[in-house]
Design a protein around this motif. Sequence first.
Motif, mmCIF file in Angstrom:
data_model
loop_
_atom_site.group_PDB
_atom_site.id
_atom_site.type_symbol
_atom_site.label_atom_id
_atom_site.label_comp_id
_atom_site.label_asym_id
_atom_site.label_seq_id
_atom_site.Cartn_x
_atom_site.Cartn_y
_atom_site.Cartn_z
ATOM 1 N N TYR A 1 1.174 -1.481 -0.200
ATOM 2 C CA TYR A 1 0.207 0.374 0.018
ATOM 3 C C TYR A 1 1.122 1.466 -0.453
ATOM 4 C CZ TYR A 1 -2.361 4.035 1.813
ATOM 5 O OH TYR A 1 -3.133 4.871 2.282
ATOM 6 N N ALA A 2 1.666 1.077 1.180
ATOM 7 C CA ALA A 2 2.833 2.163 1.253
ATOM 8 C C ALA A 2 4.103 2.572 -0.449
ATOM 9 C CB ALA A 2 3.756 2.044 1.589
ATOM 10 N N ALA A 3 3.854 1.544 -0.876
ATOM 11 C CA ALA A 3 4.191 1.652 -2.170
ATOM 12 C C ALA A 3 3.690 2.301 -3.754
ATOM 13 C CB ALA A 3 5.163 0.235 -2.766
ATOM 14 N N GLU A 4 2.398 2.323 -3.290
ATOM 15 C CA GLU A 4 1.465 2.107 -4.205
ATOM 16 C C GLU A 4 1.546 3.339 -4.316
ATOM 17 O OE1 GLU A 4 -2.019 -0.109 -3.993
ATOM 18 O OE2 GLU A 4 -1.012 -1.923 -4.915
ATOM 19 N N VAL A 5 0.652 4.305 -2.706
ATOM 20 C CA VAL A 5 0.699 5.624 -2.775
ATOM 21 C C VAL A 5 1.957 6.505 -3.084
ATOM 22 C CG1 VAL A 5 0.339 7.199 -0.695
ATOM 23 C CG2 VAL A 5 -0.400 5.193 -0.598
ATOM 24 N N LEU A 6 3.406 5.938 -3.091
ATOM 25 C CA LEU A 6 4.867 6.865 -3.115
ATOM 26 C C LEU A 6 4.622 6.575 -5.118
ATOM 27 C CD1 LEU A 6 7.111 7.870 -2.057
ATOM 28 C CD2 LEU A 6 8.238 5.558 -1.928
ATOM 29 N N GLU A 7 4.130 5.554 -5.776
ATOM 30 C CA GLU A 7 4.706 5.396 -6.842
ATOM 31 C C GLU A 7 3.266 6.527 -7.321
ATOM 32 O OE1 GLU A 7 4.510 1.763 -10.028
ATOM 33 O OE2 GLU A 7 2.797 2.035 -8.754
ATOM 34 N N LYS A 8 2.371 6.508 -6.829
ATOM 35 C CA LYS A 8 1.026 7.596 -7.292
ATOM 36 C C LYS A 8 1.463 8.814 -7.267
ATOM 37 C CE LYS A 8 -2.490 4.580 -7.553
ATOM 38 N NZ LYS A 8 -3.691 4.172 -6.470
ATOM 39 N N GLU A 9 2.189 9.546 -5.735
ATOM 40 C CA GLU A 9 2.664 10.854 -5.852
ATOM 41 C C GLU A 9 4.076 10.282 -4.930
ATOM 42 O OE1 GLU A 9 -0.141 13.021 -2.872
ATOM 43 O OE2 GLU A 9 -1.544 11.200 -3.246
ATOM 44 N N PRO A 10 4.516 10.477 -5.607
ATOM 45 C CA PRO A 10 6.504 10.744 -5.102
ATOM 46 C C PRO A 10 6.819 11.386 -4.975
ATOM 47 C CG PRO A 10 6.441 10.221 -7.915
ATOM 48 C CD PRO A 10 5.156 10.763 -7.840
ATOM 49 N N ASP A 11 6.393 13.002 -4.865
ATOM 50 C CA ASP A 11 6.986 13.936 -4.192
ATOM 51 C C ASP A 11 6.115 14.212 -2.591
ATOM 52 O OD1 ASP A 11 8.806 14.066 -6.355
ATOM 53 O OD2 ASP A 11 7.084 15.489 -7.675
ATOM 54 N N MET A 12 5.308 13.881 -2.477
ATOM 55 C CA MET A 12 4.897 13.650 -1.248
ATOM 56 C C MET A 12 5.717 13.822 0.323
ATOM 57 S SD MET A 12 2.182 11.109 0.943
ATOM 58 C CE MET A 12 1.109 11.058 -0.923
ATOM 59 N N GLU A 13 5.414 14.376 0.886
ATOM 60 C CA GLU A 13 6.346 15.146 2.143
ATOM 61 C C GLU A 13 6.391 13.449 3.227
ATOM 62 O OE1 GLU A 13 4.861 18.715 4.409
ATOM 63 O OE2 GLU A 13 5.817 19.815 2.377
ATOM 64 N N ALA A 14 8.021 13.713 3.307
ATOM 65 C CA ALA A 14 7.347 12.378 4.897
ATOM 66 C C ALA A 14 6.247 11.979 5.005
ATOM 67 C CB ALA A 14 9.478 12.392 4.761
ATOM 68 N N GLU A 15 6.654 13.277 5.903
ATOM 69 C CA GLU A 15 5.435 13.550 7.675
ATOM 70 C C GLU A 15 4.607 12.736 6.904
ATOM 71 O OE1 GLU A 15 7.666 15.624 6.576
ATOM 72 O OE2 GLU A 15 8.895 15.685 8.381
ATOM 73 N N ARG A 16 4.144 13.649 6.283
ATOM 74 C CA ARG A 16 2.283 13.073 5.197
ATOM 75 C C ARG A 16 2.278 12.063 4.422
ATOM 76 N NH1 ARG A 16 0.201 14.342 -0.420
ATOM 77 N NH2 ARG A 16 -1.872 13.929 -0.047
ATOM 78 N N PHE A 17 3.393 11.493 4.185
ATOM 79 C CA PHE A 17 3.473 10.338 3.537
ATOM 80 C C PHE A 17 3.635 9.539 5.301
ATOM 81 C CE2 PHE A 17 5.906 6.001 3.303
ATOM 82 C CZ PHE A 17 5.533 5.960 1.547
ATOM 83 N N VAL A 18 3.859 9.438 6.068
ATOM 84 C CA VAL A 18 3.787 8.369 7.235
ATOM 85 C C VAL A 18 2.779 8.132 7.423
ATOM 86 C CG1 VAL A 18 4.749 8.726 9.893
ATOM 87 C CG2 VAL A 18 6.427 8.277 7.831
ATOM 88 N N GLU A 19 1.665 9.571 7.589
ATOM 89 C CA GLU A 19 0.505 9.726 8.343
ATOM 90 C C GLU A 19 -0.487 8.780 7.728
ATOM 91 O OE1 GLU A 19 -0.303 13.752 8.762
ATOM 92 O OE2 GLU A 19 1.251 14.279 10.261
#
Length: 283
Positions: free
Chosen positions: A129-147
């Motif tokens: 799930y995390a990998a797919e989120v990152l693939e869609k939004e590679p520039d997401m800020e780390a803090e928001r991604f972790v949340e």
Amino acid sequence: MRRIILSTESGADLPNDLAEKYNVQVVPMHIIMDGKDYLDGSLPVQDIYDYYERTKKIPSTTATNAHEYQEFFASIREKFPDCIIIHIGYTSKASSSFQNAVIAAEELEDIYLIDALNVTGGLAGIVLYAAEVLEKEPDMEAERFVEKVEAIVPKARLAFIPGSLEFLKAGGRVSNMASLIGSLLKIKPCIELKDGKLISTKKYRGKMISSTEKLLRDYFNGFNIDRERLYFIYSIGLDERIKQRMDEIAKENGFQNIRWIQAGGMISTHSGAGGFGVAGLEQ
């Protein structure tokens, strides 16, 4: 933006092709067999079962230690300079591995640790799930991604029937294992992750093919699983007819993208040959 690199443990049973696709770094846990320490993944799972057949002894497992984590995180930084590491770890309620990662990361910067409170396919589901989120939004800020990833952790649902209760008993990881003693030959317990702990919830009677069908139907009735993601976990020796039947039931319930995951050495040492499990994320 700085690149985010995901990492996890071998106990996630993350398939190699998906680890490569999403560039997920995997640190091995340990299997102790015949007095020797093997890195999980360095020996065929069949060797574990062959060893048991020869000796009637069940191998033990140990966590990745803090020094190994230090080297692991350092190797990621060497391969990906200036990266941000987000480590999604094996449940802290059943292993010291996550705590060892915390110790290793104390003096490091730009590293985030997420306790997945799950194992095998449940942990893999969160990582993917995390990998797919990152693939869609590679520039997401780390803090928001972790949340976003932490928000999905309570929604990961794993249930399985072990292939051997002897292996399950020897592993000692099931919190209410004592309730099963005396009935080991008569029942097939359903083991679920509850708040990060392995708990025996239901008890099925009958052959494995009927027990797995009951498990899967109970799973679908009990959880509103996202139809986009479903993972089946199996240990070597699971009857092919069971695999076919599980696929049929999943498709009847609206799942089209089904991924089978083979349990690696760490998980197989606790479940025994011929085990079956299901994992997914609740909507």
